[in-house]
Enzyme design. Structure first.
Site, PDB file in Angstrom:
ATOM      1  N   ASP A  84      22.795  23.188  41.866  1.00  0.00           N
ATOM      2  CA  ASP A  84      22.578  23.787  43.184  1.00  0.00           C
ATOM      3  C   ASP A  84      21.103  24.064  43.472  1.00  0.00           C
ATOM      4  O   ASP A  84      20.319  24.380  42.574  1.00  0.00           O
ATOM      5  CB  ASP A  84      23.362  25.101  43.256  1.00  0.00           C
ATOM      6  N   VAL A 234      29.490  31.222  46.443  1.00  0.00           N
ATOM      7  CA  VAL A 234      29.494  32.638  46.081  1.00  0.00           C
ATOM      8  C   VAL A 234      28.649  32.833  44.822  1.00  0.00           C
ATOM      9  O   VAL A 234      28.891  32.159  43.812  1.00  0.00           O
ATOM     10  CB  VAL A 234      30.924  33.146  45.813  1.00  0.00           C
TER      11      VAL A 234
END
Length: 291
Positions: A84, A234
């Site tokens: 990410d 999240v």
């Protein structure tokens, strides 16, 4: 269970008109908590390791990725590995060998034309090496090391027409968009622009990604998924649960020196948070990837 690809999970979620949650991994306990929470919810999930987490582990993704992959393979529900917020070209190119099936390439700090060009190059390389690529357009504030950003400021949110051109020009597989959320929120008070989410869904042919979901209330997430969001990221909510449990344990047991004593409740708190988010995004209870 063998690792599955992020693209497979996101595609299945989109086809089923529900969401898929992606959770940030920093430590082994994070990975274990995500797997446990996913099993409790009977749902697939994405384990994502950010460039900042890689830096925390000395700059080499190998060890933390191998640990997360081992946890995922031992799980009874489908889990994938995602890299990410990658800005480093070297880290991008390390993704396939490290075991990732997907990367979020983040050129969002660059001016639009430079973002498009850099992302298009990353997508070409990624697709040549079997990597599913997510990118970001708009300004989702609150990233580590960046000044705070008002998620409601003019010019911050993603423009649907610009997004359509961007997706066509880059060839990305998914698009993270700015619709009112912000990274690193510790209170769930964000209000999303659901009209914009629906317009973006209609404007682009790829799944939409919501970053900064820790600060978004449950009902806002449900509405976002109904409006067209698919991948729900999240991170901070797990850290809030983890750190809160550690503080509570040490306050009650101030002489404790064995980290296992406080990591057990910390891991359990994160697992509960994971299960809660997975139930909110509406993944089928069976957790089975649809054909």
């Amino acid at each position: 269970m063998p690792l599955v690809s992020t693209g497979e999970l996101v595609t299945a979620a989109g086809a089923g008109n529900h969401g898929i949650a992606a959770f940030n991994v920093i430590t082994l306990e994070h990975a274990e908590a995500i797997a446990t929470g996913a099993e409790r919810a009977g749902a697939p999930a994405i384990l994502q390791i950010s460039e900042n987490a890689v830096k925390f582990h000395g700059g080499d993704p190998g060890a933390v990725t191998a640990a997360a992959a081992a946890v995922a393979r031992a799980s009874s529900v489908p889990l994938s590995l995602h890299l990410d917020h990658v800005e480093s070209a070297a880290l991008l190119r390390a993704a396939p060998e490290a075991g990732f099936s997907s990367v979020m390439f983040d050129a969002s700090k660059l001016p639009y034309a430079e973002n498009l060009a850099a992302t298009a190059e990353a997508v070409r390389w990624g697709h040549d090496h079997g990597i599913w690529v997510e990118a970001e357009l708009g300004a989702v504030g609150g990233k580590d090391g960046e000044p705070s950003l008002d998620a409601h400021a003019p010019g911050v949110r993603t423009d649907p027409a610009e997004a359509a051109v961007y997706v066509t020009g880059t060839g990305v597989d998914a698009l993270a968009v700015a619709v009112g959320s912000s990274h690193a929120m510790t209170h769930r008070t964000a209000v999303l622009d659901h009209t914009l989410i629906a317009a973006l869904r209609d404007a682009v042919p790829v799944p939409l990604v919501l970053h900064g979901s820790s600060g978004v209330p449950d009902e806002e997430i449900r509405r976002a998924v109904a409006s067209g969001m698919v991948k729900i990221n999240v991170g901070t909510a797990l850290n809030t649960a983890f750190t809160g449990a550690v503080r509570d344990y040490l306050a009650a047991h101030p002489t404790t020196v064995d980290p296992r004593k406080y990591l057990v409740p910390a891991r359990e708190a994160m697992a509960g948070t994971v299960a809660g988010f997975l139930r909110v995004v509406g993944v089928p209870a069976s957790g089975r990837v649809r054909d």
